[in-house]
Scaffold this motif. Structure first.
Motif, short mmCIF file in Angstrom:
data_model
loop_
_atom_site.label_atom_id
_atom_site.label_comp_id
_atom_site.label_asym_id
_atom_site.label_seq_id
_atom_site.Cartn_x
_atom_site.Cartn_y
_atom_site.Cartn_z
N GLN A 4 0.82 -1.21 0.00
CA GLN A 4 0.00 0.00 0.00
C GLN A 4 0.86 1.26 0.00
O GLN A 4 0.58 2.22 -0.73
CB GLN A 4 -0.92 0.00 1.21
CG GLN A 4 -1.94 1.14 1.20
CD GLN A 4 -2.87 1.11 2.40
OE1 GLN A 4 -2.44 1.26 3.54
NE2 GLN A 4 -4.15 0.87 2.14
N GLN A 5 1.92 1.26 0.80
CA GLN A 5 2.80 2.43 0.84
C GLN A 5 3.46 2.68 -0.51
O GLN A 5 3.54 3.82 -0.98
CB GLN A 5 3.87 2.22 1.92
CG GLN A 5 3.35 2.31 3.34
CD GLN A 5 4.40 1.92 4.37
OE1 GLN A 5 5.31 1.13 4.09
NE2 GLN A 5 4.29 2.47 5.57
N TYR A 8 1.00 4.28 -2.92
CA TYR A 8 0.86 5.73 -2.77
C TYR A 8 2.03 6.46 -3.44
O TYR A 8 1.84 7.52 -4.06
CB TYR A 8 0.76 6.11 -1.30
CG TYR A 8 -0.60 5.88 -0.70
CD1 TYR A 8 -1.70 6.59 -1.15
CD2 TYR A 8 -0.79 4.95 0.33
CE1 TYR A 8 -2.96 6.39 -0.61
CE2 TYR A 8 -2.05 4.74 0.88
CZ TYR A 8 -3.12 5.46 0.41
OH TYR A 8 -4.38 5.26 0.93
N ALA A 228 0.24 1.72 -9.57
CA ALA A 228 -0.45 2.17 -8.36
C ALA A 228 -1.79 1.47 -8.20
O ALA A 228 -2.17 1.06 -7.09
CB ALA A 228 -0.64 3.69 -8.41
N LEU A 232 -3.47 -0.26 -4.93
CA LEU A 232 -4.48 0.54 -4.23
C LEU A 232 -5.81 0.46 -4.96
O LEU A 232 -5.86 0.21 -6.16
CB LEU A 232 -4.04 2.01 -4.17
CG LEU A 232 -2.74 2.36 -3.44
CD1 LEU A 232 -2.41 3.83 -3.66
CD2 LEU A 232 -2.85 2.05 -1.95
N GLN A 236 -8.83 5.13 -3.24
CA GLN A 236 -7.65 5.61 -2.52
C GLN A 236 -6.80 6.51 -3.40
O GLN A 236 -6.10 7.39 -2.89
CB GLN A 236 -6.81 4.42 -2.03
CG GLN A 236 -7.49 3.55 -0.99
CD GLN A 236 -6.69 2.30 -0.67
OE1 GLN A 236 -6.45 1.47 -1.55
NE2 GLN A 236 -6.26 2.17 0.57
N ILE A 237 -6.85 6.29 -4.70
CA ILE A 237 -6.02 7.05 -5.62
C ILE A 237 -6.64 8.40 -5.98
O ILE A 237 -5.92 9.39 -6.20
CB ILE A 237 -5.75 6.22 -6.90
CG1 ILE A 237 -4.85 5.02 -6.55
CG2 ILE A 237 -5.11 7.06 -8.00
CD1 ILE A 237 -4.58 4.10 -7.71
N ILE A 240 -5.41 11.63 -4.39
CA ILE A 240 -4.02 11.95 -4.72
C ILE A 240 -3.94 12.70 -6.05
O ILE A 240 -2.98 13.42 -6.31
CB ILE A 240 -3.19 10.65 -4.78
CG1 ILE A 240 -3.27 9.92 -3.45
CG2 ILE A 240 -1.73 10.94 -5.10
CD1 ILE A 240 -2.62 8.55 -3.45
#
Length: 290
Positions: A4-5, A8, A228, A232, A236-237, A240
């Protein structure tokens, strides 16, 4: 580092590259027809799409199989036209104002999801959409009270992006990502290749480098975003993506000498806040349903 990190990090990098690509596109669009730029940059993108399809299960033949041929073709046509309109908007309205309008796309998606996808939108999201649209109106109206007509193209582009997102949601229910990406690159390239040659013009020596850079970054940005999405969820994206607004606006100010007027700053803050709230409510709704 967890999956997950790293997801991001890939997402942030993708939107930073998208913003840099927008700045290069603005530079080129001030000297060359946006159709010509789109034509040149879509060939590397199409080759990348074919390469990914060849490495997916079933290969290129598998990627060709689709349950939504009309929507897949429409997505490709929408993307290629959206890129051309976006570059024209960068040249005419500038990066700051154009990106501010682009930020309203999630709100437009939420609006269109009701009639096109049959989704139900609660009163909170309705209020958020209305507040976001007020933010757009603030961006459109400069201090002298007249509507900024240079923002017509960014508005058209935001609608294109929203319709494209809706089509992507529909095909995403039944299609593999490799199929959707394949049609995106190939159909877009075919469309650009039909129209593009009529808009070719001589290229200055140094600008060949910028054409090469914008072509390479179009591949890199999509590769980063695809990576990504493997780590994710889309929900979640989405927040961003607002990094693109911030970085592109910064480039507009630093490189092109654009100004940050109060109405653009205020309107952008309202649009982004409403967009983030809409995304959050959608995430809450999915948790309750799932």
């Amino acid at each position: 580092m967890t999956s997950q990190q790293s997801g991001y990090i890939f997402a942030i990098a993708a939107f930073l590259v998208f913003a840099t690509q927008d700045a290069i596109s603005k530079h080129l669009a001030e000297a060359y027809n946006p159709v010509m730029i789109t034509f040149i940059r879509f060939w590397p993108f199409a080759l990348f799409a074919i390469f990914l399809a060849s490495r997916s299960p079933g290969g290129v033949k598998g990627a060709l199989r689709t349950k939504h041929p009309v929507l897949q073709v429409l997505r490709g046509l929408l993307l290629v036209s959206q890129i051309g309109v976006a570059m024209a908007a960068f040249a005419e309205a500038g990066l700051v104002k154009t990106q501010a309008i682009f930020a309203s796309s999630p709100l437009l998606v939420a609006m269109l999801a009701v009639p096109l996808l049959g989704e139900k939108v609660g009163w909170r999201r309705v209020v958020a959409i209305l507040v976001g649209l007020i933010g757009v109106l603030i961006i459109l109206a400069p201090t002298d009270g007249d509507i900024d007509r240079t923002l017509i193209l960014p508005l058209v582009n935001a609608v294109q992006m929203a319709v494209y997102s809706i089509c992507t949601r529909i095909v995403g229910r039944d299609e593999q990502a490799s199929t959707s990406f394949f049609y995106l690159g190939v159909i877009g390239c075919l469309a650009a290749s039909i129209i593009g040659p009529f808009y070719l013009s001589p290229v200055a020596g140094i600008d060949w480098m910028w054409f090469a850079v914008v072509s390479v970054t179009s591949v890199i940005s999509h590769y980063l975003l695809i990576t990504a999405y493997k780590r994710l969820d889309a929900i979640q994206i989405q927040p961003i993506s607002y990094f693109q607004l911030v970085w592109a606006s910064a480039l507009g100010v630093m490189i092109f000498g654009e100004t940050l007027n109060w109405n653009v700053l205020l309107g952008s803050a309202i649009v982004v806040s409403a967009g983030l709230f809409t995304i959050w409510r959608e995430a809450v709704k999915r948790r309750l349903m799932g």
